[in-house]
Design an enzyme around this catalytic site. Sequence first.
Site, mmCIF file in Angstrom:
data_model
loop_
_atom_site.group_PDB
_atom_site.id
_atom_site.type_symbol
_atom_site.label_atom_id
_atom_site.label_comp_id
_atom_site.label_asym_id
_atom_site.label_seq_id
_atom_site.Cartn_x
_atom_site.Cartn_y
_atom_site.Cartn_z
ATOM 1 N N HIS A 239 39.437 43.133 42.925
ATOM 2 C CA HIS A 239 39.606 41.930 43.748
ATOM 3 C C HIS A 239 39.425 42.227 45.244
ATOM 4 O O HIS A 239 38.551 41.663 45.900
ATOM 5 C CB HIS A 239 41.014 41.342 43.541
ATOM 6 C CG HIS A 239 41.376 41.044 42.125
ATOM 7 N ND1 HIS A 239 40.788 40.041 41.380
ATOM 8 C CD2 HIS A 239 42.298 41.618 41.314
ATOM 9 C CE1 HIS A 239 41.339 40.014 40.173
ATOM 10 N NE2 HIS A 239 42.254 40.943 40.100
HETATM 11 O O1 RIB Z 1 45.106 38.074 42.535
HETATM 12 C C1 RIB Z 1 44.713 39.336 43.032
HETATM 13 C C2 RIB Z 1 45.333 39.587 44.363
HETATM 14 O O2 RIB Z 1 46.753 39.611 44.236
HETATM 15 C C3 RIB Z 1 44.949 40.965 44.957
HETATM 16 O O3 RIB Z 1 44.943 40.891 46.359
HETATM 17 C C4 RIB Z 1 46.069 41.846 44.490
HETATM 18 O O4 RIB Z 1 46.276 42.960 45.379
HETATM 19 C C5 RIB Z 1 47.238 40.916 44.568
HETATM 20 O O5 RIB Z 1 47.705 40.914 45.910
#
Ligand code: RIB
Length: 312
Positions: A239
């Site tokens: 992500h």
């Molecule tokens: O949904 C994914 C996000 O939420 C990423 O930034 C992960 O690190 C959590 O913070």
Amino acid sequence: MHRIILDTDPGIDDALAFFLALASPEIQLEAITTVSGNVDVEQTTRNALTLLQLLDRGDIPVARGSRYPIVRTPVEATEVHGANGLGNIELPPLKLQPIAQHAADLIIEKVHQYPGEITLVAIGPLTNLALALRKEPGLAQHVREVVIMGGAVRVPGNVTPCAEFNIFADPHAAHMVFHAGWPLRLVSLDVTQLVTFAREHIEEFTRSGGVVKDCIRQVTSFYFERFAPFYGISTFQMHDPLCLATVFQPDLVTWEEAYVDVELHGTLTLGETVAYFNDYNRPDKPNMRVSSAVDAERFIRLYVERIEQAWT
Ligand code: RIB
Ligand code: CA
């Protein structure tokens, strides 16, 4: 060159985004601001300092941010990232300290120092950006761009069926950030969950060892051993690293203009990001570009190449 402030809640994927930022010559990492998210802000601050200490980059200032969301009760994601937020790896004694300023104040200071040049890269809940907007209402006019990892536009959420974690963790902050009027790109689950690393691939590319590669292997092993098997997941979703990469290689992703708002009242739908792609009953003109497709293989190649070039 992109002069960025990285607002973050490390976080296993946040850590991998740190490494990409410091391995990419296109990125000038002006500062790191920390926020409660995956774990509380004391721990995310310790984790950010630990990662900089690991890379001998104590020159980069870290400003501690908000412990609590704007309105809602705090949520965490220790089941995904471990109790310490970095896959429960053993953290070395900390030699670095955060600066005394609050994250929101550092954001304001840097934007005034470099008007029109700062890109805010937000890979955690948006509390600090919202507080900076409240302290400095004109801030949005002096920021080059805001690039956010967050939201789920045409796909289900990852913390509820409707909401992605960063938005769910502080939906009121997200609402303020979405409607601030600054140039905004949303790197959502629609693309980030398509950019994955298999454990075997991580084992293979980190086999040559070294501080960074050992860290990547260690922090992701928690995810593969203690989270993924229990949730029917077999790969690591990149992500935050993808979000960071779109700052300097936006064409990794296909973008669409949209008007996006955040659900603030739904019992079941709190934090849902609702997008209007055409002007039929759209409440207002588009307020951001959202991510609708991604060249996942090209990004993984970029990630491996940059880590190899910087730390082999
Ligand atoms: O949904 C994914 C996000 O939420 C990423 O930034 C992960 O690190 C959590 O913070
Ligand atoms: Ca994060």
